[in-house]
Design a protein around this motif. Structure first.
Motif, mmCIF file in Angstrom:
data_model
loop_
_atom_site.group_PDB
_atom_site.id
_atom_site.type_symbol
_atom_site.label_atom_id
_atom_site.label_comp_id
_atom_site.label_asym_id
_atom_site.label_seq_id
_atom_site.Cartn_x
_atom_site.Cartn_y
_atom_site.Cartn_z
ATOM 1 N N UNK A 96 9.546 1.868 -16.701
ATOM 2 C CA UNK A 96 10.273 2.897 -15.954
ATOM 3 C C UNK A 96 10.220 2.590 -14.456
ATOM 4 N N UNK A 97 9.063 2.163 -13.992
ATOM 5 C CA UNK A 97 8.927 1.725 -12.610
ATOM 6 C C UNK A 97 8.615 0.231 -12.630
ATOM 7 N N UNK A 150 1.122 5.029 -7.901
ATOM 8 C CA UNK A 150 0.985 4.018 -8.954
ATOM 9 C C UNK A 150 -0.483 3.696 -9.189
ATOM 10 N N UNK A 151 -0.836 3.693 -10.432
ATOM 11 C CA UNK A 151 -2.171 3.301 -10.835
ATOM 12 C C UNK A 151 -2.050 1.995 -11.610
ATOM 13 N N UNK A 152 -3.140 1.310 -11.756
ATOM 14 C CA UNK A 152 -3.139 0.038 -12.473
ATOM 15 C C UNK A 152 -2.534 0.205 -13.862
ATOM 16 N N UNK A 153 -1.565 -0.609 -14.181
ATOM 17 C CA UNK A 153 -0.917 -0.561 -15.485
ATOM 18 C C UNK A 153 0.200 0.456 -15.604
ATOM 19 N N UNK A 154 0.455 1.238 -14.539
ATOM 20 C CA UNK A 154 1.480 2.286 -14.599
ATOM 21 C C UNK A 154 2.878 1.742 -14.358
ATOM 22 N N UNK A 155 2.968 0.485 -13.942
ATOM 23 C CA UNK A 155 4.277 -0.089 -13.666
ATOM 24 C C UNK A 155 4.225 -1.597 -13.920
ATOM 25 N N UNK A 156 5.379 -2.214 -13.942
ATOM 26 C CA UNK A 156 5.459 -3.671 -14.025
ATOM 27 C C UNK A 156 5.646 -4.177 -12.605
ATOM 28 N N UNK A 186 0.836 -1.204 0.000
ATOM 29 C CA UNK A 186 0.000 0.000 0.000
ATOM 30 C C UNK A 186 0.869 1.252 0.000
ATOM 31 N N UNK A 187 1.935 1.259 0.813
ATOM 32 C CA UNK A 187 2.811 2.412 0.889
ATOM 33 C C UNK A 187 3.467 2.690 -0.462
ATOM 34 N N UNK A 188 3.956 1.648 -1.118
ATOM 35 C CA UNK A 188 4.598 1.814 -2.434
ATOM 36 C C UNK A 188 3.605 2.403 -3.428
ATOM 37 N N UNK A 189 2.402 1.855 -3.455
ATOM 38 C CA UNK A 189 1.394 2.353 -4.396
ATOM 39 C C UNK A 189 1.046 3.817 -4.128
ATOM 40 N N UNK A 190 0.939 4.172 -2.865
ATOM 41 C CA UNK A 190 0.594 5.558 -2.534
ATOM 42 C C UNK A 190 1.781 6.504 -2.724
ATOM 43 N N UNK A 191 2.955 6.097 -2.263
ATOM 44 C CA UNK A 191 4.133 6.963 -2.332
ATOM 45 C C UNK A 191 4.523 7.281 -3.776
ATOM 46 N N UNK A 192 4.460 6.285 -4.634
ATOM 47 C CA UNK A 192 4.838 6.491 -6.036
ATOM 48 C C UNK A 192 3.627 6.796 -6.917
#
Length: 77
Positions: free
Chosen positions: A50-51, A22-28, A14-20
């Protein structure tokens, strides 16, 4: 490279998703906790974005060691 560590179920994902942000599909996102996780996925860097998040890297490492050594099978430690 950023490394996020902490105890089990303490909100790292949760922290990684919020801190960066990140939305669905925005990273691998690789997850070592799924039953079919394979180290070969991580070697295929053309899939990296990129992420790129590697969750449960200890599981990938465990499987890598388990596949490449016979020490457990032979009872040697």
């Amino acid at each position: 490279m950023h490394v996020v560590v902490g105890g089990a179920f303490n909100g790292k994902r949760k922290w990684v998703k919020e801190h960066y942000r990140l939305q669905s599909g925005a990273c691998k996102w690789f997850c070592g906790y799924v039953n079919n996780a394979k180290m070969s996925e991580i070697y295929e860097t053309e899939h990296f974005q990129k992420i790129t998040v590697i969750e449960g890297i200890e599981q990938y490492i465990f499987h890598l060691i388990d596949q490449s050594s016979d020490w457990q099978k032979n009872g040697k430690r």
